[in-house]
Design a protein around this motif. Structure first.
Motif, PDB file in Angstrom:
ATOM      1  N   ARG A  24     -11.594  -8.943  24.422  1.00  0.00           N
ATOM      2  CA  ARG A  24     -10.303  -9.186  23.774  1.00  0.00           C
ATOM      3  C   ARG A  24      -9.795  -7.984  22.980  1.00  0.00           C
ATOM      4  NH1 ARG A  24     -14.224 -11.865  20.969  1.00  0.00           N
ATOM      5  NH2 ARG A  24     -14.400 -11.427  18.719  1.00  0.00           N
ATOM      6  N   TYR A  37      -4.924  -6.218  25.498  1.00  0.00           N
ATOM      7  CA  TYR A  37      -4.682  -7.658  25.421  1.00  0.00           C
ATOM      8  C   TYR A  37      -4.043  -8.044  24.092  1.00  0.00           C
ATOM      9  CZ  TYR A  37      -7.916  -7.106  29.232  1.00  0.00           C
ATOM     10  OH  TYR A  37      -8.506  -6.672  30.382  1.00  0.00           O
ATOM     11  N   TYR A  73      -2.188 -10.369  28.708  1.00  0.00           N
ATOM     12  CA  TYR A  73      -2.312  -9.022  29.278  1.00  0.00           C
ATOM     13  C   TYR A  73      -1.038  -8.218  29.016  1.00  0.00           C
ATOM     14  CZ  TYR A  73      -3.426  -5.588  32.964  1.00  0.00           C
ATOM     15  OH  TYR A  73      -3.705  -4.443  33.683  1.00  0.00           O
ATOM     16  N   MET A  96      -5.272 -14.022  28.972  1.00  0.00           N
ATOM     17  CA  MET A  96      -5.689 -12.895  28.133  1.00  0.00           C
ATOM     18  C   MET A  96      -4.518 -12.194  27.444  1.00  0.00           C
ATOM     19  SD  MET A  96      -9.015 -12.531  28.082  1.00  0.00           S
ATOM     20  CE  MET A  96      -9.365 -10.816  27.698  1.00  0.00           C
ATOM     21  N   ALA A 106      -5.827 -13.391  23.346  1.00  0.00           N
ATOM     22  CA  ALA A 106      -7.001 -13.107  24.175  1.00  0.00           C
ATOM     23  C   ALA A 106      -8.280 -13.610  23.525  1.00  0.00           C
ATOM     24  CB  ALA A 106      -7.110 -11.614  24.429  1.00  0.00           C
TER      25      ALA A 106
END
Length: 209
Positions: A197, A188, A41, A39, A192
């Motif tokens: 997202r 994200y 992150y 993702m 993502a």
């Protein structure tokens, strides 16, 4: 994500500390690859950068440390020592293997922590303050374990900042904190996928008065 049983929807559905213990126990081994990498992150690096920009120093408590992503970012910035706190022993085992924490501590943020008063020069947290995890009341205990002048830099999920009472609770702490600030950010990165997202949140920062 590659894990059919562990994903953001499952994490957002958690309602009790016991739910979190069970869920993250089985997700610990694949969390970094199936979630953080998949993702893109951004929260851990964003929070570490915010803490550094505010002049944060160690010792710092990483609240909801998980697998140690914030700890890694702090170490790269030369911040330490860092202690990692999380409700999941399994997540902390993964974090400890990265060698960026002075110690890891299993603790429940909905209860009193087994930590001394004014033990830390600051607190950081990424991804902990969201639905089903920990409410804003935890900041009362985190203020206890932080020194006067100590810096806080944490993320709060945008959807729950108002509805879960974070905004109101921070307003109620006005006589105990200073320099309160919120900055929006995207949770994200561009890699993502899926319905989350485009999720966003707030970087919340302040000092203990």
């Amino acid at each position: 994500m590659t894990d059919d049983e562990h994903d953001l929807d499952g994490a957002y559905a958690l309602r009790t500390p016991a739910d979190s213990v069970r869920y993250y126990r089985d997700w610990a081994a694949s969390y970094d690859s199936d979630f953080a990498e998949a993702m893109s992150y951004q929260s851990p690096a964003v929070i570490a950068a915010a803490y550094v920009a505010l002049g944060g120093q160690g010792p710092v408590l990483d609240v909801g440390a998980g697998t140690g992503l914030v700890g890694e970012s702090l170490a790269e910035a030369g911040i330490g020592p860092v202690d990692g706190l999380d409700i999941s022993a399994e997540m902390l085992e993964t974090a400890a293997e990265k060698g960026v924490y002075r110690r890891t501590i299993v603790g429940d943020l909905t209860r009193e922590l087994a930590l001394g008063d004014a033990a830390y020069a600051g607190c950081v947290s990424a991804g902990t303050f969201t639905t089903g995890h920990v409410g804003p009341e935890a900041f009362d205990e985190l203020l206890r374990v932080t020194r006067p002048g100590g810096i806080f830099a944490v993320t709060v999920h945008g959807v729950f900042y108002e509805t879960a009472g974070f905004a109101a609770h921070f307003a109620g702490l006005a006589d105990r904190i200073a320099g309160f600030r919120t900055e929006p950010f995207r949770i994200y990165g561009p890699g993502a996928e899926g319905e989350h997202r485009d999720d966003s949140g707030w970087v919340v920062s302040f000092r203990k008065s």
